[in-house]
Design a protein around this motif. Structure first.
Motif, PDB file in Angstrom:
ATOM      1  N   TYR A 145     -13.098  20.088  38.025  1.00 12.76           N
ATOM      2  CA  TYR A 145     -13.652  21.496  36.498  1.00 12.76           C
ATOM      3  C   TYR A 145     -12.141  22.398  37.345  1.00 12.76           C
ATOM      4  CZ  TYR A 145     -15.157  26.212  35.280  1.00 12.76           C
ATOM      5  OH  TYR A 145     -15.449  27.542  34.119  1.00 12.76           O
ATOM      6  N   LEU A 182     -18.815  14.558  29.128  1.00 13.07           N
ATOM      7  CA  LEU A 182     -19.377  15.613  30.249  1.00 13.07           C
ATOM      8  C   LEU A 182     -20.520  14.394  31.221  1.00 13.07           C
ATOM      9  CD1 LEU A 182     -19.949  18.791  29.523  1.00 13.07           C
ATOM     10  CD2 LEU A 182     -18.156  18.008  30.876  1.00 13.07           C
ATOM     11  N   LEU A 211     -14.582  21.931  27.361  1.00 14.25           N
ATOM     12  CA  LEU A 211     -15.319  21.207  28.315  1.00 14.25           C
ATOM     13  C   LEU A 211     -15.150  22.198  29.696  1.00 14.25           C
ATOM     14  CD1 LEU A 211     -13.076  17.624  28.129  1.00 14.25           C
ATOM     15  CD2 LEU A 211     -15.546  17.791  28.544  1.00 14.25           C
ATOM     16  N   TYR A 220     -19.015  22.494  31.466  1.00 13.18           N
ATOM     17  CA  TYR A 220     -18.945  21.819  32.551  1.00 13.18           C
ATOM     18  C   TYR A 220     -19.240  22.493  33.218  1.00 13.18           C
ATOM     19  CZ  TYR A 220     -17.102  19.179  36.873  1.00 13.18           C
ATOM     20  OH  TYR A 220     -17.011  17.919  37.540  1.00 13.18           O
TER      21      TYR A 220
END
Length: 330
Positions: A145, A117, A169, A173
């Motif tokens: 996203y 990230l 993730l 995120y």
């Protein structure tokens, strides 16, 4: 060098204590889905939110981008590789190291996901840095996203490592992004953390997520975790004094959260055969929390002690934490 913010150190102190307590519940007591574990589920979003907050910094040149990527890689990937290898060898599972390292890190997944990230946000910020309109800028951050969610829906558990990595993730995120945007836009920060109304709404959202957790609704989970972050930050901004004994202790723990995270696994005992039935009583929440907290104290203390020993040696500090070359000049 980043200026330390005392309430973030306090928040990290609480979050890493909850991490250790959660792992004690899982690995020491043998509880996977108790009400206490569900209640504590906001601790990792706290870390990603704070990491996102400190990740924001305008990248004006390719050189500064590369320098920040290298620095972030050293301080996250070195402890990731070193402690992952050490723990799995310690646990007699050395043959699994390569597969686990390539598949998101197993118990050390946080460092892997945080690096991915952080690297993405640095590169993406460099690419879109000329965007001036706030709504366009924020929209461009939402697009990745959506892409991640789309990829996740096309994967299954049978896809193994890819599914686990993308799931991590997708889950974190959004919290990283909120921290990132709160650093860039002061008004957003004030809206979320600068008033009591937001804190009240956040508290209600957290309770609703806890009560309806079994539905696994993505909006409830997101709202509940964000609500917990809002309440926690608001509390430490307005109520907790960093110089108080409790505040100072939490700040110290928060400043050593990385060392505690990577080292505490070596000290977690398996005592499930002795205490599982005892703690699985009619109203177990307070008993499980009390016993888990008591067990966590020596584990956190031992982890901090080992971490400080490592930090006293510049070579070990680099080998274990990647920090040797990044000491700021006085």
């Amino acid at each position: 060098m980043e200026t330390r913010i005392s309430y973030f150190d306090n928040m990290k102190g609480v979050a890493i204590l909850l991490v250790v307590i959660g792992h004690i519940m899982l690995f020491s007591f043998g509880f996977e889905d108790s009400q206490l574990v569900i209640f504590l589920c906001f601790h990792m979003p706290v870390f990603f939110y704070i990491s996102g907050f400190f990740a924001y910094k305008e990248v004006t040149s390719l050189r500064s981008l590369c320098e920040r990527l290298i620095k972030r890689g050293l301080t996250l990937l070195i402890p990731y590789v070193v402690f992952l290898c050490a723990w799995y060898i310690f646990a007699g599972r050395g043959s699994e190291i390569l597969e686990i390292a390539m598949g998101g890190g197993g118990r050390y997944w946080f460092l892997y996901t945080l690096f991915v990230l952080s690297a993405f946000f640095l590169v993406y910020e460099y690419v879109i840095r000329r965007v001036k309109r706030a709504w366009v800028y924020v929209s461009l951050w939402i697009v990745p996203y959506i892409v991640l969610i789309a990829i996740k829906f096309h994967l299954t558990h049978d896809d193994g490592n890819a599914y686990e990595i993308v799931t991590g993730l997708v889950n974190y995120y959004r919290y990283f992004l909120i921290g990132y945007l709160c650093r860039k836009y002061v008004n957003l920060n004030k809206l979320l953390f600068g008033n009591d109304v937001a804190a009240c709404v956040g508290f209600v959202a957290f309770l609703l997520n806890w009560y309806f957790f079994d539905y696994h609704n993505i909006l409830l989970v997101f709202g509940g975790n964000l609500g917990a972050i809002v309440v926690l930050q608001r509390f430490f901004q307005t109520e907790m004094i960093a110089t108080s004994k409790v505040g100072a202790a939490l700040s110290s723990i928060g400043r050593h959260s990385l060392a505690i995270y990577v080292i505490h696994y070596f000290f977690i005992p398996d005592i499930s055969a002795s205490v599982h039935d005892f703690l699985d009583c009619g109203n177990p929440f307070i008993w499980q929390l009390t016993f888990a907290f008591l067990v966590s104290i020596p584990i956190v203390a031992a982890s901090m002690f080992v971490g400080k020993l490592i930090e006293t040696n510049r070579i070990l500090n680099f080998v274990c934490f990647g920090k040797m070359f990044w000491r700021e000049k006085k």
